[in-house]
Motif scaffolding. Structure first.
Motif, PDB file in Angstrom:
ATOM      1  N   ALA A 177       1.062  -1.237   0.041  1.00  0.00           N
ATOM      2  CA  ALA A 177      -0.040   0.088  -0.033  1.00  0.00           C
ATOM      3  C   ALA A 177       1.037   1.286   0.072  1.00  0.00           C
ATOM      4  N   GLU A 178       1.936   1.358   0.821  1.00  0.00           N
ATOM      5  CA  GLU A 178       2.855   2.496   0.910  1.00  0.00           C
ATOM      6  C   GLU A 178       3.577   2.698  -0.408  1.00  0.00           C
ATOM      7  N   ALA A 179       3.818   1.618  -1.199  1.00  0.00           N
ATOM      8  CA  ALA A 179       4.414   1.879  -2.381  1.00  0.00           C
ATOM      9  C   ALA A 179       3.516   2.322  -3.466  1.00  0.00           C
ATOM     10  N   GLY A 180       2.230   2.024  -3.293  1.00  0.00           N
ATOM     11  CA  GLY A 180       1.242   2.501  -4.342  1.00  0.00           C
ATOM     12  C   GLY A 180       0.476   1.243  -4.919  1.00  0.00           C
ATOM     13  N   GLY A 181       0.630   0.213  -4.283  1.00  0.00           N
ATOM     14  CA  GLY A 181      -0.205  -1.170  -4.925  1.00  0.00           C
ATOM     15  C   GLY A 181      -1.752  -0.976  -4.516  1.00  0.00           C
ATOM     16  N   ASN A 182      -2.323  -1.688  -5.360  1.00  0.00           N
ATOM     17  CA  ASN A 182      -3.792  -1.593  -5.088  1.00  0.00           C
ATOM     18  C   ASN A 182      -4.517  -2.992  -4.470  1.00  0.00           C
ATOM     19  N   GLY A 183      -3.441  -3.738  -4.341  1.00  0.00           N
ATOM     20  CA  GLY A 183      -3.802  -5.114  -3.751  1.00  0.00           C
ATOM     21  C   GLY A 183      -2.730  -6.007  -3.857  1.00  0.00           C
ATOM     22  N   LEU A 184      -2.885  -6.953  -3.085  1.00  0.00           N
ATOM     23  CA  LEU A 184      -1.942  -8.346  -2.703  1.00  0.00           C
ATOM     24  C   LEU A 184      -2.466  -9.488  -3.020  1.00  0.00           C
ATOM     25  N   LEU A 185      -1.995 -10.342  -3.925  1.00  0.00           N
ATOM     26  CA  LEU A 185      -2.459 -11.785  -4.141  1.00  0.00           C
ATOM     27  C   LEU A 185      -1.184 -12.532  -3.883  1.00  0.00           C
ATOM     28  N   LYS A 186      -1.427 -13.760  -3.171  1.00  0.00           N
ATOM     29  CA  LYS A 186      -0.283 -14.818  -2.850  1.00  0.00           C
ATOM     30  C   LYS A 186      -0.276 -15.858  -3.804  1.00  0.00           C
ATOM     31  N   LYS A 187       0.984 -16.109  -4.004  1.00  0.00           N
ATOM     32  CA  LYS A 187       1.282 -17.284  -4.913  1.00  0.00           C
ATOM     33  C   LYS A 187       1.166 -18.549  -4.109  1.00  0.00           C
ATOM     34  N   PRO A 188       0.512 -19.826  -4.564  1.00  0.00           N
ATOM     35  CA  PRO A 188      -0.040 -20.040  -5.858  1.00  0.00           C
ATOM     36  C   PRO A 188      -1.437 -19.063  -5.846  1.00  0.00           C
ATOM     37  N   VAL A 189      -1.731 -18.319  -6.907  1.00  0.00           N
ATOM     38  CA  VAL A 189      -2.625 -17.355  -7.143  1.00  0.00           C
ATOM     39  C   VAL A 189      -4.090 -18.278  -7.240  1.00  0.00           C
TER      40      VAL A 189
END
Length: 129
Positions: free
Chosen positions: A99-111
């Motif tokens: 979030a701090e870097a400007g990402g909109n979300g986080l998905l973990k592998k395996p997706v």
């Protein structure tokens, strides 16, 4: 049910198998996959092809995902572009780093493909609204 508009989804990962797998998922959901195998290549694709959503790995040689995201946010084409981080990293504060870097979300592998599809729908709908 209304079919969503085709979205261009940029998949950025240095692992060819992951890029191929995510491309198949994106295609099967009716979207157009674009690919890049490094952060540098991703920035060029964003500048030329204007994807609707970016799926960005964090751990890559050259510039990593965080640096790619920071550079992307400085580009006119990248300021409002939805970027979902796709990673197998497991730090306790990873969501806040994203979030701090400007990402909109986080998905973990395996997706989880259904979660991925839902996130793409959410972010392409927001962009069109």
């Amino acid at each position: 049910m209304e079919k969503p508009d085709l979205a261009r989804i940029l998949i950025v990962d240095d692992n060819k198998l992951i890029v191929e797998g995510l491309s198949m998922v994106v295609s099967s959901r009716g979207h157009v996959p674009l690919t890049a195998f490094s952060g540098e290549e991703a920035l060029k694709v964003v500048a030329s092809a204007m994807p609707d959503v970016v799926l960005l790995d964090l751990t890559m040689p050259g510039i990593d995902g965080f640096e790619t995201l920071r550079r992307l946010r400085k580009m006119p084409q990248g300021q409002g572009l939805p970027v979902l981080i796709v990673t197998d990293r497991d730090e306790f504060d990873l969501e806040s780093q994203v979030a701090e870097a400007g990402g909109n979300g986080l998905l973990k592998k395996p997706v989880d493909v259904n979660l991925l599809a839902a996130q793409i729908t959410i972010h392409t709908s927001e962009a069109k609204a």
